[in-house]
Write an enzyme that holds these catalytic residues in place. Sequence first.
Site, PDB file in Angstrom:
ATOM      1  N   LYS A   1      -8.697   3.360 -19.500  1.00 22.00           N
ATOM      2  CA  LYS A   1      -9.057   3.640 -20.888  1.00 22.00           C
ATOM      3  C   LYS A   1      -7.863   3.378 -21.809  1.00 22.00           C
ATOM      4  O   LYS A   1      -7.399   2.263 -21.900  1.00 22.00           O
ATOM      5  CB  LYS A   1      -9.593   5.078 -20.973  1.00 22.00           C
ATOM      6  CG  LYS A   1     -10.641   5.396 -19.893  1.00 22.00           C
ATOM      7  CD  LYS A   1     -11.884   4.578 -20.046  1.00 22.00           C
ATOM      8  CE  LYS A   1     -12.895   4.563 -18.916  1.00 22.00           C
ATOM      9  NZ  LYS A   1     -12.875   5.452 -17.815  1.00 22.00           N
TER      10      LYS A   1
ATOM     11  N   ASP B   1      -7.644  16.480 -16.574  1.00 20.08           N
ATOM     12  CA  ASP B   1      -7.951  15.084 -16.888  1.00 20.08           C
ATOM     13  C   ASP B   1      -7.615  14.870 -18.362  1.00 20.08           C
ATOM     14  O   ASP B   1      -8.269  15.417 -19.251  1.00 20.08           O
ATOM     15  CB  ASP B   1      -9.433  14.791 -16.597  1.00 20.08           C
ATOM     16  CG  ASP B   1      -9.777  13.312 -16.799  1.00 20.08           C
ATOM     17  OD1 ASP B   1      -9.189  12.684 -17.703  1.00 20.08           O
ATOM     18  OD2 ASP B   1     -10.635  12.795 -16.072  1.00 20.08           O
TER      19      ASP B   1
ATOM     20  N   TYR C   1     -16.619  13.683 -17.084  1.00 16.83           N
ATOM     21  CA  TYR C   1     -17.170  12.341 -16.890  1.00 16.83           C
ATOM     22  C   TYR C   1     -18.192  12.373 -15.730  1.00 16.83           C
ATOM     23  O   TYR C   1     -17.973  13.071 -14.739  1.00 16.83           O
ATOM     24  CB  TYR C   1     -16.021  11.359 -16.607  1.00 16.83           C
ATOM     25  CG  TYR C   1     -16.491  10.076 -16.014  1.00 16.83           C
ATOM     26  CD1 TYR C   1     -17.391   9.254 -16.703  1.00 16.83           C
ATOM     27  CD2 TYR C   1     -16.086   9.663 -14.752  1.00 16.83           C
ATOM     28  CE1 TYR C   1     -17.855   8.080 -16.143  1.00 16.83           C
ATOM     29  CE2 TYR C   1     -16.543   8.493 -14.190  1.00 16.83           C
ATOM     30  CZ  TYR C   1     -17.429   7.702 -14.896  1.00 16.83           C
ATOM     31  OH  TYR C   1     -17.899   6.547 -14.336  1.00 16.83           O
TER      32      TYR C   1
ATOM     33  N   ARG D   1       0.847  -1.205   0.000  1.00 13.62           N
ATOM     34  CA  ARG D   1       0.000   0.000   0.000  1.00 13.62           C
ATOM     35  C   ARG D   1       0.877   1.249   0.000  1.00 13.62           C
ATOM     36  O   ARG D   1       0.433   2.333  -0.385  1.00 13.62           O
ATOM     37  CB  ARG D   1      -0.957  -0.008   1.199  1.00 13.62           C
ATOM     38  CG  ARG D   1      -1.838   1.231   1.301  1.00 13.62           C
ATOM     39  CD  ARG D   1      -3.127   1.008   2.077  1.00 13.62           C
ATOM     40  NE  ARG D   1      -2.936   0.397   3.369  1.00 13.62           N
ATOM     41  CZ  ARG D   1      -2.406   1.005   4.443  1.00 13.62           C
ATOM     42  NH1 ARG D   1      -2.015   2.271   4.371  1.00 13.62           N
ATOM     43  NH2 ARG D   1      -2.270   0.368   5.584  1.00 13.62           N
TER      44      ARG D   1
END
Length: 394
Positions: A209, A184, A112, A59
């Site tokens: 994507k 973005d 989005y 992590r």
Amino acid sequence: MVKRNWGFATLAVHGSGGVCPHTGAVSMPIYQSSTFAFHSAEHGEKLFAGEETGYIYSRLSNPTIDALQREMASLEKGEAALAFSSGMAASTAAALAFCQSGDSVLCTKVVYGGTYALFAHIIPRLGIETIFVDGTNLEEIERAIKPNTKLLFIETPANPTLDIVDIEGCVAIARGHNIALAVDNTFATPYYQQPLTFGADLVIHSATKYIGGHGDTVAGLIVSNKEIIQRIHDEVLVDMGAVISPFNAWLLLRGLKTLPVRMDRHSANGMRVAQFLSFHPKVERVYYPGLSIHPQHELAKKQMTNFGGMVSFDLKADQTQIRRFLDSLELCTLAVSLGDCDTLICHPASTTHSTYSPEELKDARINEKLVRLSVGVEDPKDIIDDLHQALRKT
Ligand SMILES: Cc1ncc(COP(=O)(O)O)c(C=O)c1O
């Protein structure tokens, strides 16, 4: 060794630093381990105190994830990068790193649907005000800035209307008011647009994507300078916990090697599909920044090197006819997401952007008749033939 002056395609293959330093493996191994043994109790203490560097727990950091982060930093021309479990986790971390209760954030109206929900519903619950602005209107953006504004979040090209936001214009505004600018860059990818080179502070990706490119993983990325990345890592990511898995990092590393090759094909196909649609009598309007009729075509040419595979269009049809069109497609897959090798198609108002109310959709100029196409890498003739036969049945 990575040379900063290598071309994009070379960096896409070698930008993580070459073969695995521990084993010589040419494909970076997947370090599928949650934890890493200390050499001694003192070694463990020193790692936690920051007196020595090394792996502790996945992590916090992991060699496969590190390789992906180096690769993305080199492709976006940033100093460092951070990988996340999703694009939404990356956007959330960016917002949390720059804003706290009492602050204000600006976000462009066309984003989005998940990003819209984050800024419209979640961020305000923390006492942070969101002001949505028209991304195509720099004056409106500047007017909305308040003394407590900390972050300007833009998406360009924007999902789903392919609005182009002027990155350099936003950089000038952000610098003038000492606020951070986050871009973005999911639709363009670093192959076509590198916001950091214009002066943006951070770049965000839904790596789900084009970065992954094969529709097999959900992931996110932030690229920025070392100071910002360190801060987001230490103050947000590590304890928020939205880390990517080593396996998903490896999938992205593999996907990135072919990013330029895939993007060339997505763009060539995107242009052909956009041209076909723009002459079709059942299509009212085509949204594609590569077409000269796009309202920000000149700006797109200025800040992008090509236009990508995302094409949206308004159908001359009612809701029943739109459904019939979508249900008649045989090659194009009716699904959300984008950037896969497969052509994907969806109706944003009822799916990806259903987080907007009808009034908010109208205000953002997201038409209820708009269909979003993520043009894949198949033979363009087959994609066009499929659209053609489905339009005939509409
Ligand atoms: C432009 C853009 N940004 C961010 C996201 C969110 O990414 P993810 O689904 O990986 O969380 C998406 C998802 O579709 C997107 O299209």
